[in-house]
Design a protein around this motif. Structure first.
Motif, PDB file in Angstrom:
ATOM      1  N   THR A 161      58.526 -48.614 -51.388  1.00 39.33           N
ATOM      2  CA  THR A 161      59.383 -49.285 -52.165  1.00 39.33           C
ATOM      3  C   THR A 161      60.441 -47.720 -51.887  1.00 39.33           C
ATOM      4  OG1 THR A 161      58.361 -50.636 -53.298  1.00 39.33           O
ATOM      5  CG2 THR A 161      60.436 -50.199 -53.927  1.00 39.33           C
TER       6      THR A 161
ATOM      7  N   THR B  41      52.476 -50.810 -49.010  1.00 37.13           N
ATOM      8  CA  THR B  41      53.765 -50.766 -49.798  1.00 37.13           C
ATOM      9  C   THR B  41      55.210 -50.028 -50.037  1.00 37.13           C
ATOM     10  OG1 THR B  41      52.543 -53.329 -50.549  1.00 37.13           O
ATOM     11  CG2 THR B  41      55.143 -52.344 -51.793  1.00 37.13           C
TER      12      THR B  41
ATOM     13  N   SER C 236      61.807 -52.551 -50.643  1.00 35.52           N
ATOM     14  CA  SER C 236      60.462 -52.779 -50.502  1.00 35.52           C
ATOM     15  C   SER C 236      60.076 -53.080 -49.126  1.00 35.52           C
ATOM     16  CB  SER C 236      60.180 -53.652 -50.906  1.00 35.52           C
ATOM     17  OG  SER C 236      58.193 -53.376 -51.162  1.00 35.52           O
TER      18      SER C 236
ATOM     19  N   SER D 246      49.579 -46.960 -42.726  1.00 32.21           N
ATOM     20  CA  SER D 246      49.433 -48.919 -42.852  1.00 32.21           C
ATOM     21  C   SER D 246      48.192 -49.093 -42.045  1.00 32.21           C
ATOM     22  CB  SER D 246      50.795 -48.772 -42.285  1.00 32.21           C
ATOM     23  OG  SER D 246      50.813 -48.294 -40.822  1.00 32.21           O
TER      24      SER D 246
ATOM     25  N   ARG E 114      56.384 -53.676 -46.664  1.00 36.55           N
ATOM     26  CA  ARG E 114      55.116 -53.430 -46.491  1.00 36.55           C
ATOM     27  C   ARG E 114      54.406 -53.848 -45.031  1.00 36.55           C
ATOM     28  NH1 ARG E 114      52.598 -58.623 -51.136  1.00 36.55           N
ATOM     29  NH2 ARG E 114      54.271 -57.452 -53.000  1.00 36.55           N
TER      30      ARG E 114
END
Length: 624
Positions: free
Chosen positions: A112, A110, A123, A104, A125
């Motif tokens: 989920t 993302t 979810s 990340s 992000r």
């Protein structure tokens, strides 16, 4: 001099991510390992533009609850290790809690997931920030987890410049999927690139299903040439497949080794495998294998490399010896019938092969050599012109049936196997794997007929292996038979070689030699091994001295004793242009069938080749 400052958190995270995220394949590896740790039985991998644009990994594992989603994207957060004792016996593929956080930091990620038993999915992000999840929202998702990684290295353009072409990067991703698929037969793997299906590997645990997956990943030819390994001893288990030495590779591109399901590349393991193949692999070639080592997790440290490719064994010597001895035993057990094709559909069940009488060697006066110039002649249908004590070969050279012609090829006066002489139709079950000799070609090759077709044997290479294996056995038992020379042979050598003779008398004795110093630059050869009574003794002793000088100390000589024995066996084996009788050829064929590693000579060259009747029919377009 610049002052010391703390790095900003974002920069520190991006630097740390470099330890885990080297290229798109690194991301796929980490995400797949997380899916496997989550108990997934089905994993789908979608890739676009070699992984730079998109990598999406979807699984049906246990999933992540809503409250844990932010933690999953935090550095050093994991569900697999809680105390130091857990780290000392890691049984999962991932455990550091760095993968998602590191990815990340250099991408738009993302996450989920729908946890087992949860009502709905969620979810989160993170886009190259300080490893903090944002926008935790409800999401429609079946049980399991999907990780979507877009625009890898978008915020570190310098790293992106080092990536290769789209094809190269995808090939690396494909290799990762293949490696993990080989270690998890109970999991279905789907791989797509740019919306095109590349692999669909169905789960299965039966032997046939495992064989099918290995054949699909490593190629059907690998499985056709693979030996099954399954050995367990002292708390260690080694199982899998190793290829025959004849299936060697020009590079080490088909080598898969797993420790407790983790794919590794380890120097200790590589050395053990290479040593097991040392007697049968041609120089410069590499073995092929898919092997699994099962060991108590407490005795192996998997936390010695950032990407977890290497491990450290608590008792490395024991592991090395176990791997070496296991593979050495399997390769030694290979016999010609293991290497012949099993499909006999192209051969009539009533195939007739005329067995050759295996007479005692002192009765071979009339059993003739068949020199081949333009074709193959059966040894049971010799023209009367050949049946004489003095006969001419195809080149006009006279061959005399003297005691030298009657000598047994086998080591240490090993008698040729006795077999009742008969010229009747032979049952296919009675025909040995290498069949029966029918001729000798150019004084180099033995031509033999077996149930499937034609066998061609390099007689020097084959006899070299037979002599070598018997010398190894005799040396280990201290039973090397020797004979004194009627006239001792003087050899002019250097002072260094004289010193070598004096300091290695014990080694010479064990090899069956008596070599004494006769002056400052000469030695006297009084005794040689029986197997070498027709060898070039002078050249042989020089070669042995050269090896002894090269290996130096007596400890190193013990480690390289097989090289010494190999040198001796090469001198003691039958040479090219030595004309052999049919009985002598058959004796060598039977010795090959009973000798370990007879498929290769001491230097790794093949000793024989097989041509089926179907292959030969194609040569002449029969039935087309």
């Amino acid at each position: 001099m610049s002052k010391i400052k703390l790095l900003p958190p974002r920069l520190a995270n991006q630097i740390a991510a470099g330890e885990v995220v080297e290229r798109p394949a690194s991301v796929v590896k980490e995400m797949l390992e997380n899916s496997l740790d989550a108990g997934a039985t089905r994993i789908e991998v979608d890739v676009e533009s070699g992984g730079v644009k998109l990598m999406r990994i979807r699984d049906n594992g246990h999933g992540i609850v809503k409250e844990d989603l932010p933690l999953a994207l935090s550095r050093h957060a994991t569900s697999k290790v809680y105390v130091l004792d857990d780290l000392e016996a890691v049984a999962t593929l991932g455990f550091r809690g760095e993968a998602l956080a590191s990815v990340s930091a250099v991408s738009r990620l993302t996450l989920t997931s729908n946890a087992e038993g949860a009502i709905a999915g969620w979810s989160a992000r993170a886009e190259g920030r300080d490893m903090v999840a944002t926008d935790i929202i409800p999401a429609s998702h079946p049980q399991g987890t999907t990780v979507e990684v877009r625009d890898l290295f978008f915020n570190t353009p310098a790293r992106r410049k080092f990536l290769r072409t789209e094809k190269t990067e995808f090939n690396r991703i494909e290799d990762v999927v293949k490696r993990l698929a080989l270690a998890n037969f109970n999991v279905t793997f789907e791989l797509r690139h740019n919306q095109r299906a590349i692999h669909s590997l169905r789960a299965g645990q039966s032997e046939a299903e495992r064989n099918r997956r290995v054949a699909k990943i490593c190629g059907p030819t690998f499985m056709e040439n693979a030996l099954v390994v399954d050995i367990e001893r002292h708390g260690l288990r080694l199982w899998g497949w190793v290829a025959l030495p004849t299936f060697s590779r020009s590079q080490a591109d088909l080598q898969h080794f797993y420790v407790n399901g983790r794919s590794i590349k380890d120097k200790l393991v590589s050395h053990a495998v290479r040593q097991a193949y040392s007697d049968v692999l041609y120089h410069g070639r590499h073995p092929a294998f898919v092997l699994y080592l099962e060991i108590d997790p407490v005795t192996v440290d998997v936390n010695v490399h950032p990407t977890k490719h290497e491990v450290r064994f608590r008792d490395g010597r024991n592991v090395h010896n176990f791997i070496y001895s296991s593979l050495h035993h399997v390769l030694a057990g290979v016999r010609p019938d293991d290497q012949l094709p099993v499909d006999k559909s192209n051969v009539n069940a009533e195939t007739t092969i005329m067995e050759q009488p295996m007479m005692p060697l002192d009765q071979q006066q009339k059993q003739d050599v068949v020199p081949v110039t333009g074709g193959v002649t059966s040894g049971t249908a010799l023209s009367p012109n050949y049946r004489s004590a003095h006969r001419a070969n195809a080149f006009g050279r006279e061959v005399i049936d003297t005691p030298q012609v009657k000598e047994a090829l086998s080591f240490y006066n090993h008698a040729a196997p006795q077999k009742a002489g008969k010229s009747t139709q032979a049952s296919t079950n009675d025909i040995p794997p290498l069949g029966y000799a029918i001729a000798q070609l150019k004084g180099i090759y033995i031509l033999a007929e077996n149930i499937q077709g034609l066998i061609v044997v390099d007689m020097h290479a084959a006899h070299e292996r037979v002599v070598y294996e018997r010398m190894k056995s005799a040396f280990e038992l201290g039973n090397v038979q020797a004979q004194p020379l009627l006239v001792p042979q003087t050899l002019a050598v250097s002072e260094k070689e004289v010193d070598c003779v004096e300091s290695h008398q014990e080694v010479f004795h064990k090899l069956g030699f008596i070599v004494e110093t006769a002056g400052p630059e000469s030695v006297l050869i009084r005794q040689i091994p029986v197997a070498l009574n027709h060898a070039n003794v002078e050249q042989l002793v020089r070669d042995v001295l050269s090896d002894l000088i090269q290996y130096g100390t007596s400890d190193r000589i013990k480690q390289h004793i097989n090289e010494l024995l190999s040198t001796i066996a090469c001198h003691g084996s039958v040479r090219a242009n030595r004309l052999l009788s049919i009985a002598e050829m058959n004796a060598l064929l039977r010795d090959m069938e009973a000798t370990e590693r007879s498929g290769q000579c001491n230097h790794g060259r093949p000793t024989w080749a097989h041509f089926s009747l179907a292959e030969m029919d194609k040569w002449f377009m029969r039935g087309q």
